[in-house]
Design an enzyme around this catalytic site. Structure first.
Site, PDB file in Angstrom:
ATOM      1  N   LYS A 188       0.763  -0.758  -0.216  1.00  0.00           N
ATOM      2  CA  LYS A 188       0.289   0.242   0.482  1.00  0.00           C
ATOM      3  C   LYS A 188       0.603   1.314  -0.271  1.00  0.00           C
ATOM      4  CE  LYS A 188      -3.973   1.731   0.223  1.00  0.00           C
ATOM      5  NZ  LYS A 188      -5.063   1.710  -1.300  1.00  0.00           N
ATOM      6  N   ASP A 221      -6.139  -3.656  -1.999  1.00  0.00           N
ATOM      7  CA  ASP A 221      -7.645  -2.992  -1.955  1.00  0.00           C
ATOM      8  C   ASP A 221      -7.405  -3.696  -3.660  1.00  0.00           C
ATOM      9  OD1 ASP A 221      -5.514  -0.936  -3.349  1.00  0.00           O
ATOM     10  OD2 ASP A 221      -6.902   0.409  -2.754  1.00  0.00           O
ATOM     11  N   ASP A 245      -3.749  -9.997   7.422  1.00  0.00           N
ATOM     12  CA  ASP A 245      -4.906 -10.906   8.367  1.00  0.00           C
ATOM     13  C   ASP A 245      -6.672 -10.651   7.239  1.00  0.00           C
ATOM     14  OD1 ASP A 245      -6.828 -11.594  10.690  1.00  0.00           O
ATOM     15  OD2 ASP A 245      -5.934  -9.611  11.545  1.00  0.00           O
ATOM     16  N   ASP A 249      -8.979 -13.965   5.693  1.00  0.00           N
ATOM     17  CA  ASP A 249     -10.701 -14.023   5.890  1.00  0.00           C
ATOM     18  C   ASP A 249     -11.064 -13.736   4.577  1.00  0.00           C
ATOM     19  OD1 ASP A 249      -9.523 -13.998   8.631  1.00  0.00           O
ATOM     20  OD2 ASP A 249     -11.963 -13.531   8.985  1.00  0.00           O
TER      21      ASP A 249
HETATM   22 MG    MG Z   1      -7.604 -12.825  11.752  1.00  0.00          MG
END
Ligand code: MG
Ligand code: NAI
Length: 367
Positions: A188, A221, A245, A249
């Site tokens: 980023k 992004d 992280d 997911d």
């Molecule tokens: Mg997590």
């Protein structure tokens, strides 16, 4: 006969439920192959906090250091703030033992439905390598003027040359072992002008040392869109603590459920025990219902076997998971089934004890 000392920390919510399932499968595969896990359970977590005012004892790292690996459930409680539970246990272990490489495979299991169209989802075979010791979760920051109108809070991201280089080198080494030999750097650096720029510079330097590894770079992004729209363009992905992280997911959801996403927190030097745990949290909405999917914990157990050098046990566990997923008869609700945690555990144990289990049928994990 090999014997491995395992520290088992169930933690909170569904953590102990899925950990016990995983331990049953680990025990079964060790017996089948002919080695042994010596498991010691530690009742650390939120209940321990309520009784003792801390998530685990002062000398926890000293105790854990005597084990070959740590097998972890999850933490998170309705009463105790999440920063207290996460920092009091999981992050102390990861930082204290230098478990800087968080490795999270995301692979489509046979028979499992992805929210993506099949022609896209069947290409998913990724390994997310997440920096696990510094970055946005370094714990640097503070608050002042608490409760006043001018109150401020600062979380500083910390990127060190040592920290960035070691995680990226780990990712390059991993990419080199896979058939695609492709490493994508998530960044980023357009908006975060210091840490992420250092991150990119080190990536470019290391790429020179790995001419056999194909590389590219994507803003975090844009990475989310690419994971959904062009999954086959990714193989190994290296990302900072926060980015890894979040993206993992998303990866878990794309391969069907958070209930199947496994991870290892590794100290590649081998000086400290590494820790294996599901990606998911304590899932307070389903705790005690007996319907938590144990596959993430079992898959994490397979990663632990591989890390300990028990590669055949690891393949057998994964082949058993794949067999049960493919049969599509005994699966938990998150995968569209009606089975309980116990039903799925039993089906996986039955499969792994079968002499005719197809060990080659599902060999994409980590390949
Ligand atoms: Mg997590
Ligand atoms: P979560 O992962 O616990 O749950 C998210 C959703 O996925 C829930 O609907 C849950 O029921 C479902 N889910 C998770 N694991 C599942 C499984 N094995 N089988 C079936 N469904 C499953 O994340 P959430 O709700 O954001 O956080 C809950 C607590 O867990 C919080 O206190 C959080 O801080 C903590 N947490 C802890 C982690 C860890 O210990 N490594 C990681 C993530 C969250």
């Amino acid at each position: 006969m090999g014997k491995y000392k395992i520290a088992a920390i169930g933690g909170d919510g569904i953590g102990p439920e899925v950990m016990e399932s995983g331990l049953k499968c680990l025990d079964a595969v060790a017996k089948y192959i002919g080695f042994e896990f010596l498991v010691e359970r530690f009742p650390w977590g939120s209940d321990y906090y309520r009784a003792h005012g801390q998530m685990m004892p002062e000398n926890a790292l000293e105790i854990l250091h005597g084990f070959d690996s740590i097998y972890f459930g999850a933490v998170g409680d309705n009463e105790i703030p999440d920063d207290v539970t996460l920092w009091g246990l999981r992050l102390v272990i990861c930082q204290g033992f230098g478990l800087y490489a968080n490795v999270r495979p995301a692979v489509m299991l046979p028979g499992v439905r992805s929210p993506l169209r099949e022609e896209l989802s069947n290409k998913i075979n990724w390994v997310m390598v997440r920096e696990n010791s510094e970055g946005e979760y370094a714990g640097v920051g503070g608050r002042s003027h608490r409760g006043f109108a001018e109150e401020i809070a600062i979380d500083a991201s910390l990127f060190s040359r040592v920290g960035v280089e070691r995680i990226q080198r780990f990712a390059f080494d991993l990419a080199r072992t896979r058939s695609e030999k492709h490493l994508t750097c998530v960044t980023k650096s357009n908006a975060q002008r210091f840490g992420m720029v250092l991150w990119d510079e080190i990536f470019a330097q290391l790429a020179q040392e790995y001419p056999d590894v194909k590389t590219d770079k994507v803003l975090v992004d844009a990475a989310t869109a690419r994971m959904v729209l062009n999954p086959s363009s990714l193989d190994v992905i290296v990302a900072s603590n926060l980015h890894g992280d979040i993206l993992s997911d998303l990866a878990a959801a794309l391969v069907g459920s958070l209930g199947i996403a496994a991870s290892g927190n590794l100290d590649p030097s081998g000086n400290n025990p590494s820790m294996f745990e599901p990606v998911h949290g304590s899932a307070p909405d389903i705790v005690g219902a007996g319907i938590a999917n144990p596959i993430a914990a079992i898959w994490s157990g397979a990663m632990m076997c591989s890390h300990l050098g028990e590669k055949v046990a690891s393949s057998r566990l994964l082949a058993a998971v794949a067999e049960v997923a493919k049969a599509n008869e005994v699966l938990t609700r998150d995968l569209g089934g009606a089975g309980t945690t116990e039903d799925v555990t039993k089906a996986i144990i039955d499969a792994l004890e079968r002499d005719d289990l197809d060990l080659e049928g599902f060999n994409r994990i980590g390949s």
